[in-house]
Design a protein around this motif. Structure first.
Motif, mmCIF file in Angstrom:
data_model
loop_
_atom_site.group_PDB
_atom_site.id
_atom_site.type_symbol
_atom_site.label_atom_id
_atom_site.label_comp_id
_atom_site.label_asym_id
_atom_site.label_seq_id
_atom_site.Cartn_x
_atom_site.Cartn_y
_atom_site.Cartn_z
ATOM 1 N N SER A 289 0.876 -1.185 0.047
ATOM 2 C CA SER A 289 0.137 -0.029 0.011
ATOM 3 C C SER A 289 0.946 1.216 0.142
ATOM 4 O O SER A 289 2.097 1.106 0.207
ATOM 5 C CB SER A 289 -0.937 -0.070 1.152
ATOM 6 O OG SER A 289 -0.224 -0.110 2.460
ATOM 7 N N GLY A 290 0.263 2.268 -0.708
ATOM 8 C CA GLY A 290 0.991 3.544 -0.666
ATOM 9 C C GLY A 290 0.704 4.289 -1.885
ATOM 10 O O GLY A 290 -0.354 4.034 -2.595
ATOM 11 N N ARG A 291 1.738 5.154 -2.486
ATOM 12 C CA ARG A 291 1.529 6.039 -3.535
ATOM 13 C C ARG A 291 1.976 5.065 -4.730
ATOM 14 O O ARG A 291 3.129 4.608 -4.800
ATOM 15 C CB ARG A 291 2.360 7.170 -3.388
ATOM 16 C CG ARG A 291 2.215 8.216 -4.619
ATOM 17 C CD ARG A 291 2.635 9.669 -4.096
ATOM 18 N NE ARG A 291 4.308 9.488 -3.599
ATOM 19 C CZ ARG A 291 5.330 9.538 -4.696
ATOM 20 N NH1 ARG A 291 5.084 9.510 -5.861
ATOM 21 N NH2 ARG A 291 6.553 9.366 -4.208
ATOM 22 N N THR A 292 1.063 4.821 -5.687
ATOM 23 C CA THR A 292 1.477 4.077 -6.925
ATOM 24 C C THR A 292 2.051 5.317 -7.949
ATOM 25 O O THR A 292 1.834 6.218 -8.050
ATOM 26 C CB THR A 292 0.023 3.717 -7.575
ATOM 27 O OG1 THR A 292 -0.408 2.723 -6.525
ATOM 28 C CG2 THR A 292 0.363 2.675 -8.864
ATOM 29 N N ASP B 53 10.742 10.137 -6.325
ATOM 30 C CA ASP B 53 11.244 9.788 -5.067
ATOM 31 C C ASP B 53 10.865 8.064 -4.795
ATOM 32 O O ASP B 53 10.644 7.803 -3.578
ATOM 33 C CB ASP B 53 10.672 10.605 -3.962
ATOM 34 C CG ASP B 53 10.899 12.094 -3.940
ATOM 35 O OD1 ASP B 53 12.260 12.169 -4.353
ATOM 36 O OD2 ASP B 53 10.426 12.847 -3.513
ATOM 37 N N HIS C 32 10.903 -0.608 -4.578
ATOM 38 C CA HIS C 32 9.451 -0.118 -4.471
ATOM 39 C C HIS C 32 8.803 -0.714 -5.586
ATOM 40 O O HIS C 32 7.496 -0.676 -5.602
ATOM 41 C CB HIS C 32 9.402 1.428 -4.434
ATOM 42 C CG HIS C 32 9.816 2.010 -3.314
ATOM 43 N ND1 HIS C 32 10.471 3.390 -3.248
ATOM 44 C CD2 HIS C 32 9.967 1.722 -1.847
ATOM 45 C CE1 HIS C 32 10.838 3.476 -2.144
ATOM 46 N NE2 HIS C 32 10.380 2.594 -1.382
ATOM 47 N N ILE D 132 4.966 0.811 -5.849
ATOM 48 C CA ILE D 132 4.138 1.405 -4.638
ATOM 49 C C ILE D 132 5.125 1.924 -3.642
ATOM 50 O O ILE D 132 6.022 1.247 -3.240
ATOM 51 C CB ILE D 132 3.229 0.366 -3.918
ATOM 52 C CG1 ILE D 132 2.513 -0.519 -4.879
ATOM 53 C CG2 ILE D 132 2.630 0.901 -2.839
ATOM 54 C CD1 ILE D 132 1.374 0.275 -5.631
ATOM 55 N N VAL D 133 5.167 3.404 -3.557
ATOM 56 C CA VAL D 133 5.935 4.057 -2.504
ATOM 57 C C VAL D 133 5.350 3.978 -1.153
ATOM 58 O O VAL D 133 4.145 4.611 -1.001
ATOM 59 C CB VAL D 133 6.434 5.339 -2.957
ATOM 60 C CG1 VAL D 133 7.452 5.952 -2.031
ATOM 61 C CG2 VAL D 133 7.018 5.421 -4.538
ATOM 62 N N PRO D 134 5.733 3.464 -0.045
ATOM 63 C CA PRO D 134 4.928 3.766 1.156
ATOM 64 C C PRO D 134 4.904 5.239 1.664
ATOM 65 O O PRO D 134 5.735 5.877 1.259
ATOM 66 C CB PRO D 134 6.206 3.037 2.143
ATOM 67 C CG PRO D 134 6.997 2.361 1.217
ATOM 68 C CD PRO D 134 6.990 2.861 0.127
ATOM 69 N N GLU D 135 3.602 5.367 2.027
ATOM 70 C CA GLU D 135 3.316 6.747 2.411
ATOM 71 C C GLU D 135 4.178 7.460 3.360
ATOM 72 O O GLU D 135 4.429 8.625 3.313
ATOM 73 C CB GLU D 135 1.993 6.829 3.082
ATOM 74 C CG GLU D 135 0.914 6.309 2.387
ATOM 75 C CD GLU D 135 0.682 7.463 0.969
ATOM 76 O OE1 GLU D 135 0.972 8.294 1.079
ATOM 77 O OE2 GLU D 135 0.257 7.018 0.035
ATOM 78 N N SER D 136 5.202 6.655 4.132
ATOM 79 C CA SER D 136 6.104 7.107 4.976
ATOM 80 C C SER D 136 7.295 7.685 4.355
ATOM 81 O O SER D 136 8.164 8.111 5.087
ATOM 82 C CB SER D 136 6.419 6.090 6.400
ATOM 83 O OG SER D 136 6.984 4.936 5.636
#
Length: 132
Positions: free
Chosen positions: A22-25, A64, A69, A127-131
């Motif tokens: 999960s995170g930013r695609t 980023d 990822h 998928i880049v983790p939100e953190s």
């Protein structure tokens, strides 16, 4: 990111059966083995793979995102035999640029690519983790 490996299944070599994340695609369009100016410097299969992977790493960096990822890769190759014959060199290029991260992957042979000189085209989803 969780690697999905069903119990009792043989471990895949060079890819994962599944990944949950999960995170930013981040989606990277099909990328061929030319440089930033659209110039091919080689007709060598593994050389084009190396350049395509380098291009992918550079596009990911704009978001980023890092190679680790990547959750999905699709490889389009124009010659399965040439692809298989270059496994060793492809593996070296992959480990140099992506590392020891093996996302889900699909490779298919196609009749041709839009760029006549291209031997491989790779598209990626990360998928880049939100953190991060």
């Amino acid at each position: 990111m969780d690697i999905l490996q069903p119990q009792g299944w043989a471990r895949p070599r060079g890819y994962s059966n599944g990944i949950a994340a999960s995170g930013r695609t981040v989606c990277v369009s099909g990328t061929v083995g030319w440089d930033a100016q659209g110039i091919f410097h080689t007709d060598d299969f593994a050389g084009q793979v190396r350049q395509a992977l380098q291009n992918i790493v550079e596009v990911l960096a704009e978001a980023d995102a890092k190679p680790e990822h990547i959750v999905r890769m699709t490889w389009y190759v124009t010659d399965k035999k040439e692809y298989v014959a270059a496994y060793k060199e492809i593996g070296e290029a992959y480990r140099d640029l992506i590392g020891k991260h093996y996302p889900t992957m699909t490779a298919v042979q196609v009749a041709a690519l839009i760029e006549d000189r291209a031997k491989v085209e790779i598209e990626v989803t990360a998928i880049v983790p939100e953190s991060v």
